[in-house]
Design a protein around this motif. Structure first.
Motif, PDB file in Angstrom:
ATOM      1  N   ARG A   1      14.702  -3.184   8.715  1.00 30.91           N
ATOM      2  CA  ARG A   1      14.215  -2.270   8.114  1.00 30.91           C
ATOM      3  C   ARG A   1      13.447  -3.027   6.819  1.00 30.91           C
ATOM      4  O   ARG A   1      14.218  -3.685   5.967  1.00 30.91           O
ATOM      5  N   VAL A   2      12.118  -3.300   6.951  1.00 24.90           N
ATOM      6  CA  VAL A   2      11.415  -3.889   5.493  1.00 24.90           C
ATOM      7  C   VAL A   2      10.790  -3.120   4.666  1.00 24.90           C
ATOM      8  O   VAL A   2      10.004  -2.202   5.265  1.00 24.90           O
ATOM      9  N   LEU A   3      10.922  -2.993   3.575  1.00 25.02           N
ATOM     10  CA  LEU A   3       9.966  -2.173   2.534  1.00 25.02           C
ATOM     11  C   LEU A   3       8.956  -2.900   2.214  1.00 25.02           C
ATOM     12  O   LEU A   3       9.097  -3.978   1.767  1.00 25.02           O
ATOM     13  N   LEU A   4       7.731  -2.440   2.404  1.00 26.39           N
ATOM     14  CA  LEU A   4       6.461  -3.105   1.904  1.00 26.39           C
ATOM     15  C   LEU A   4       6.030  -2.715   0.650  1.00 26.39           C
ATOM     16  O   LEU A   4       5.747  -1.575   0.277  1.00 26.39           O
ATOM     17  N   PHE A   5       6.144  -3.602  -0.576  1.00 25.74           N
ATOM     18  CA  PHE A   5       5.694  -3.296  -1.743  1.00 25.74           C
ATOM     19  C   PHE A   5       4.280  -3.598  -1.612  1.00 25.74           C
ATOM     20  O   PHE A   5       3.831  -4.858  -1.682  1.00 25.74           O
ATOM     21  N   LEU A   6       3.231  -2.474  -1.615  1.00 22.81           N
ATOM     22  CA  LEU A   6       1.877  -2.928  -1.524  1.00 22.81           C
ATOM     23  C   LEU A   6       1.264  -3.698  -2.815  1.00 22.81           C
ATOM     24  O   LEU A   6       0.386  -4.551  -2.297  1.00 22.81           O
ATOM     25  N   GLN A   7       1.587  -3.534  -3.756  1.00 22.15           N
ATOM     26  CA  GLN A   7       0.998  -4.103  -4.994  1.00 22.15           C
ATOM     27  C   GLN A   7      -0.269  -3.445  -5.464  1.00 22.15           C
ATOM     28  O   GLN A   7      -0.886  -2.903  -4.513  1.00 22.15           O
ATOM     29  N   CYS A   8      -0.470  -3.035  -6.718  1.00 21.78           N
ATOM     30  CA  CYS A   8      -1.343  -2.116  -7.135  1.00 21.78           C
ATOM     31  C   CYS A   8      -2.651  -2.656  -6.783  1.00 21.78           C
ATOM     32  O   CYS A   8      -3.626  -1.796  -6.187  1.00 21.78           O
ATOM     33  N   LEU A   9      -3.144  -3.649  -7.136  1.00 24.12           N
ATOM     34  CA  LEU A   9      -4.386  -4.293  -6.766  1.00 24.12           C
ATOM     35  C   LEU A   9      -4.612  -4.441  -5.387  1.00 24.12           C
ATOM     36  O   LEU A   9      -5.826  -3.878  -4.864  1.00 24.12           O
ATOM     37  N   THR A  10      -3.585  -4.617  -4.600  1.00 24.46           N
ATOM     38  CA  THR A  10      -3.685  -4.755  -3.043  1.00 24.46           C
ATOM     39  C   THR A  10      -4.003  -3.148  -2.694  1.00 24.46           C
ATOM     40  O   THR A  10      -4.937  -3.126  -1.671  1.00 24.46           O
ATOM     41  N   ASP A  11      -3.159  -2.388  -2.718  1.00 22.57           N
ATOM     42  CA  ASP A  11      -3.175  -0.886  -2.424  1.00 22.57           C
ATOM     43  C   ASP A  11      -4.671  -0.472  -2.737  1.00 22.57           C
ATOM     44  O   ASP A  11      -5.083   0.111  -1.754  1.00 22.57           O
ATOM     45  N   ARG A  12      -5.174  -0.683  -4.072  1.00 17.64           N
ATOM     46  CA  ARG A  12      -6.330   0.196  -4.075  1.00 17.64           C
ATOM     47  C   ARG A  12      -7.902  -0.638  -4.089  1.00 17.64           C
ATOM     48  O   ARG A  12      -8.619  -0.197  -3.718  1.00 17.64           O
ATOM     49  N   LEU A  13      -7.611  -2.041  -3.878  1.00 17.36           N
ATOM     50  CA  LEU A  13      -8.844  -2.822  -3.964  1.00 17.36           C
ATOM     51  C   LEU A  13      -8.982  -3.658  -2.577  1.00 17.36           C
ATOM     52  O   LEU A  13      -9.953  -4.112  -2.172  1.00 17.36           O
ATOM     53  N   LEU A  14      -7.683  -4.063  -2.243  1.00 21.42           N
ATOM     54  CA  LEU A  14      -7.681  -4.909  -1.103  1.00 21.42           C
ATOM     55  C   LEU A  14      -6.538  -4.634   0.246  1.00 21.42           C
ATOM     56  O   LEU A  14      -5.839  -5.286   0.584  1.00 21.42           O
ATOM     57  N   PRO A  15      -6.904  -3.255   0.487  1.00 18.90           N
ATOM     58  CA  PRO A  15      -6.018  -2.566   1.441  1.00 18.90           C
ATOM     59  C   PRO A  15      -5.787  -3.398   2.663  1.00 18.90           C
ATOM     60  O   PRO A  15      -4.616  -3.424   3.361  1.00 18.90           O
ATOM     61  N   GLU A  16      -6.810  -4.180   3.271  1.00 20.81           N
ATOM     62  CA  GLU A  16      -6.806  -4.733   4.275  1.00 20.81           C
ATOM     63  C   GLU A  16      -5.563  -5.757   4.434  1.00 20.81           C
ATOM     64  O   GLU A  16      -4.978  -6.422   5.339  1.00 20.81           O
ATOM     65  N   ILE A  17      -5.308  -6.486   2.907  1.00 17.38           N
ATOM     66  CA  ILE A  17      -4.300  -7.271   2.951  1.00 17.38           C
ATOM     67  C   ILE A  17      -2.881  -6.899   3.188  1.00 17.38           C
ATOM     68  O   ILE A  17      -2.030  -7.156   4.082  1.00 17.38           O
ATOM     69  N   ALA A  18      -2.936  -5.360   2.693  1.00 16.42           N
ATOM     70  CA  ALA A  18      -1.349  -4.825   2.990  1.00 16.42           C
ATOM     71  C   ALA A  18      -1.264  -4.482   4.568  1.00 16.42           C
ATOM     72  O   ALA A  18      -0.170  -4.671   4.862  1.00 16.42           O
ATOM     73  N   VAL A  19      -2.254  -4.051   5.082  1.00 18.77           N
ATOM     74  CA  VAL A  19      -2.474  -3.849   6.351  1.00 18.77           C
ATOM     75  C   VAL A  19      -2.018  -4.776   7.358  1.00 18.77           C
ATOM     76  O   VAL A  19      -1.209  -4.945   8.028  1.00 18.77           O
ATOM     77  N   ALA A  20      -2.595  -5.926   6.883  1.00 16.31           N
ATOM     78  CA  ALA A  20      -2.345  -7.267   7.653  1.00 16.31           C
ATOM     79  C   ALA A  20      -0.755  -7.798   7.479  1.00 16.31           C
ATOM     80  O   ALA A  20      -0.140  -8.048   8.342  1.00 16.31           O
TER      81      ALA A  20
END
Lengths: 715, 180
Positions: free
Chosen positions: A471-490
């Motif tokens: 089980r891995v917890l993904l810490f999205l990071q605020c900038l990624t979450d709001r401005l670069l969501p495709e990086i979190a998805v990837a």
């Protein structure tokens, strides 16, 4: 000295500064690296061992300054020198002026001495009717031009030959061809000869004060140090008490790293050891405190006393390259100036300049005495904020950014409002500002990463890895979450492809890095506590943002230094958090060539500065791409040098940020490659915006995006 | 010994010194005077030693030593100077000049071309050996002054646009003559 704003403006208006320093930084890097390698071969020890040993030696002196001063003094006096301990700049100046008066001396010649700059000796003597003549060529040029050093070792690095030709021409009554540098250099010998012969006092600094002999080590190239210390009847040494080393052997260890780090030489032309006065002459040694004992007693800043004044920290500093040492520093230029100035000249003297630091950490990597400069600059910034408060715009930004709900509502609103202006990755504003004309703002997506689990949940495992079933917890990071969501998805897709279960948590927001970096540690601490709480209970935490890993690993240690319970929780987090590239190169490593389907166009890699400088990542991203994808990676010149984002620097000092970005984009141009892969979301927003604003057709991708796009798709 | 010399030579030449090997002191002096159109300057102490110890027949008319009454002006801008080094350091190609008295120091400091003569058996491997020598020297001279310089190549500067230029306040040309 002129106010910071004026010095900053003047530096920006003089393109010679940035052009000259760019050439200097590049050539220094090459010669310095070659010489450090030679020292490693010579001694059979690595640079990290050599500098650690030097730091340990200096620390032993710093932690027991009084005993070492006493030993130095006793030996110096035994050899016939007169030692004066000056608590303040005024004490030192007074002593030297009185000495000149007692000996009826009206002319003093000087070798290079940064301490004399620190105490502003020349001005003091002038008011007392005593003329001080600088004899180091660079210092002499500056004195003739009523200018100041902008570098510790290359004082006149900001002066162009055309200017120098005029300055020297006026001084010696000759016309110089600006391209005939040897003729200009020669004029120093004739132009200064009479001063040497007529001066009653010769003043020098000291590169080391050797307790064993009560003498000094003096390192020069021109030969003026030997003449200043020999020809006048009285030799005065000015040196900070931190220059003491126990023995000749220690001085030699210092010599092995000092010229190599300073000018890229294994040794300078003259390394002189002086103890006691020449028969018939006098030797006075002025040992200066001027804030040094206070520094020695400050747990954060004491290591700055290890400094051997090589200037290496400036030679790798991206903002220094743009504005030079008159703006980036006070009297002491470069990173070291940002941390020592408050002790010598007060916190106001550095309040403006310290904002220019982009926290890339390059300075620490070359410091020959392991000074934690990046951390100390953040402490300086914090002290400035405590003393003077935050500017309103920073306070407001941090207030808004501090609340997850406000950010959520705000980004929804901005996304809707900016939809008509969206052009691919960016938002094309219909107006220009100082902050956006060179860097187009990013597009604001309507849906944050946290609302997109459907986009990764369908990704099946493609291979058995060490994280299969974990089980891995993904810490999205605020900038990624709001401005670069495709990086979190990837990132999530890749983790799933490696067989992990990906979890995200609603409570997560921002790790507190922006507030920490801005010097607002109270806000940073609150956000850090929220983040620690939000991320507990899982073995592995992965984030696409190595900047946040640095904050959690290094920053939280500072934030919770006084709170053992939180510090412990922060340490546990630090042990479990991984940057996604590190994780993919480590336990979640997919098999070689497993992502070989897809475009085979060569790419280039921008290394995130903090990953390289603080987390020790080197060619991790390059290796992932070549091994997993079989795609050629074209080396990017100066790959690990900061792109200039630097958090608030890009808003508060946009000209510096723009200049550094331009250096990066020019390096990218040199590769002829249109796809740049990198590891940190901040760099992506910054370089993308810069590429768009400058009309470059570049694709700037996060390593996770680049790799995930190549995952096998179900047909 | 040969290894030490080779390493010394390599590093000295990298620092733009010119390294010459001669058989004995008369040859060293002949080399230095050959560089001078008019005269060779050398410290009086060295001249005396060479006369008495080295069995050299010096024609003192061709040599001059600094004037004790004005040791600085009497050799300022002298054409060629000859001094003897205490040690040579293979690690850096440096020669350690030990010149506690000003009258000895002016020769190495002020002339345009400097010849540093060093007996072959005085080449040491590293700067550490030099540190040991300095420690012992200071310990054995607990109250006397020391003025010792590791001299490595001619004087130089890069203060104008980082352009390396040879010959500032110190000698513009440096020869190291290894004797024996």
């Amino acid at each position: 000295m002129r106010p910071f704003a004026e010095r900053y403006r003047a530096a920006l208006n003089d393109p010679n500064v940035r052009n000259g320093l760019l050439g200097f930084q590049r050539s220094w890097r090459e010669t310095r690296d070659a010489q450090i390698e030679e020292a490693e071969q010579l001694t059979g020890s690595s640079f990290s061992t050599l500098r650690h040993n030097l730091a340990v030696m200096k620390d032993a002196v710093i932690t027991d300054l009084d005993a070492h001063v006493a030993q130095f003094r006793q030996q110096a006096e035994a050899h016939g020198a007169i030692v004066f301990e000056a608590d303040t700049a005024e004490d030192a100046n007074r002593y030297i002026a009185d000495l000149c008066k007692q000996r009826d001396v009206k002319l003093l010649v000087k070798g290079k001495s940064m301490v004399s700059e620190e105490i502003e000796l020349n001005d003091y003597l002038e008011q007392e009717g005593i003329t001080a003549v600088e004899t180091d060529l660079g210092e002499w040029i500056l004195q003739l031009a009523h200018d100041r050093p902008s570098h510790l070792v290359m004082p006149a690095i900001h002066q162009r030959r055309q200017e120098v030709a005029k300055i020297l021409g006026r001084a010696v009554g000759q016309t110089f061809d600006p391209d005939d540098i040897p003729a200009m250099v020669k004029s120093a010998r004739t132009g200064l000869r009479e001063s040497f012969l007529a001066a009653g006092v010769g003043l020098t600094g000291a590169n080391a004060l050797i307790a064993e002999s009560g003498g000094i080590m003096l390192i020069t190239n021109e030969g003026n140090g030997r003449m200043s210390s020999s020809l006048p009847d009285v030799h005065v040494v000015t040196a900070g008490i931190e220059k003491i080393v126990p023995s000749f052997a220690d001085a030699i260890d210092q010599q092995r790293l000092l010229p190599r780090s300073a000018t890229g030489q294994p040794i300078t032309s003259y390394t002189t050891f002086i103890s006691g006065p020449t028969p018939g002459h006098e030797l006075h040694i002025v040992l200066l405190d001027n804030g040094r004992r206070a520094m020695a007693n400050d747990e954060h800043f004491a290591p700055a006393l290890r400094c051997i004044r090589c200037g290496a920290c400036a030679n790798v500093c991206p903002p220094y390259q743009i504005v030079g040492g008159h703006a980036f520093g006070h009297i002491y230029p470069g990173a070291i100036g940002l941390v020592t100035t408050p002790f010598h000249h007060g916190i106001d003297a550095i309040a403006g300049a310290q904002n220019l630091c982009v926290s890339c950490g390059a300075c620490e990597t070359v410091c020959p005495v392991e000074i934690p400069l990046a951390k100390q600059i953040l402490h300086t910034r914090r002290n400035v904020v405590i003393e003077k408060g935050l500017p309103l715009w920073k306070r407001a930004t941090l207030k808004v950014w501090g609340s997850r709900r406000t950010v959520a509502a705000g980004s929804r609103l901005l996304s809707a409002a900016s939809t008509p202006l969206r052009r691919g990755d960016v938002t094309a504003l219909p107006f220009k500002t100082k902050q956006t004309q060179w860097r187009t703002p990013p597009a604001i997506p309507s849906q944050p990463a946290r609302s997109r689990p459907a986009q990764w949940q369908s990704q099946p495992p493609i291979a058995e890895t060490a994280v299969t079933g974990r089980r891995v917890l993904l810490f999205l990071q605020c900038l990624t979450d709001r401005l670069l969501p495709e990086i979190a998805v990837a990132s999530a897709q890749l983790l799933r492809a490696a067989g992990a279960e990906v979890e995200i948590r609603d409570e997560q927001h921002c790790c507190g890095l922006p507030a920490f970096d801005a010097g607002d540690w109270d806000t940073a601490r609150r956000m850090a506590r929220d983040t620690i709480t939000a991320l507990e209970g899982v073995d592995d935490i992965v984030t696409p943002a190595p900047s946040c890993v640095v904050a959690m690993v290094d920053g939280y240690t500072e934030l919770f230094a006084q709170e053992p319970a939180w510090r412990q929780r922060a340490q546990q987090l630090a042990g479990r958090v991984h940057d996604v590239a590190e994780y993919l190169a480590g336990p979640a490593r997919l098999p070689d060539r497993s992502l070989s389907a897809g475009p085979s166009d060569p790419i280039t890699v921008h290394r995130f500065c903090q990953s390289s400088n603080m987390l020790g990542a080197d060619d991790r991203i390059e290796q992932l791409i070549s091994e997993l994808c079989g795609v050629e990676v074209v080396p990017l010149p100066e790959s690990a040098i900061c792109c200039g984002f630097g958090g608030f620097t890009s808003i508060g000092s946009p000209e510096v940020s723009e200049g550094i970005l331009d250096r990066k984009l020019t390096c990218i141009d040199e590769t002829g490659i249109a796809t740049v892969v990198t590891g940190n979301p901040g760099c992506i927003l910054h370089i993308r915006g810069g590429a768009h604003a400058s009309g470059r057709d570049l694709k700037i991708l996060h390593i996770a995006e680049y790799l995930a796009a190549r995952l096998p798709r179900d047909s | 010994m040969d290894d030490l010399f080779t390493t010394f030579r390599q590093h000295a030449e990298a620092a733009q010194s010119q390294v010459v090997e001669v058989a004995d002191w008369p040859a060293a002096i002949a080399f230095a005077s050959g560089l001078a159109e008019k005269e060779l300057v050398l410290p009086a102490t060295l001249a005396e030693e060479l006369l008495t110890d080295a069995g050299t027949e010096l024609d003192l008319l061709k040599f001059r030593s600094p004037d004790p009454d004005d040791p600085v002006r009497s050799v300022a801008d002298a054409e060629v100077g000859l001094v003897r080094g205490e040690l040579a350091v293979a690690e850096t190609g440096s020669v350690l000049l030990v010149e506690p008295n000003l009258i000895d120091r002016t020769v190495s400091m002020l002339c345009h071309t400097l010849v540093e003569a060093i007996p072959r058996d005085r080449i040491v491997a590293s700067l550490d050996d030099c540190a040991t020598w300095l420690s012992q020297h200071t310990a054995s001279h607990p109250t006397a002054n020391t003025y010792a310089t590791l001299s490595t190549g001619p004087s130089r500067t890069a203060d104008i646009e980082r352009s390396l230029t040879i010959g500032v306040q110190g000698p513009r040309e440096l020869y190291v003559v290894v004797v024996g």
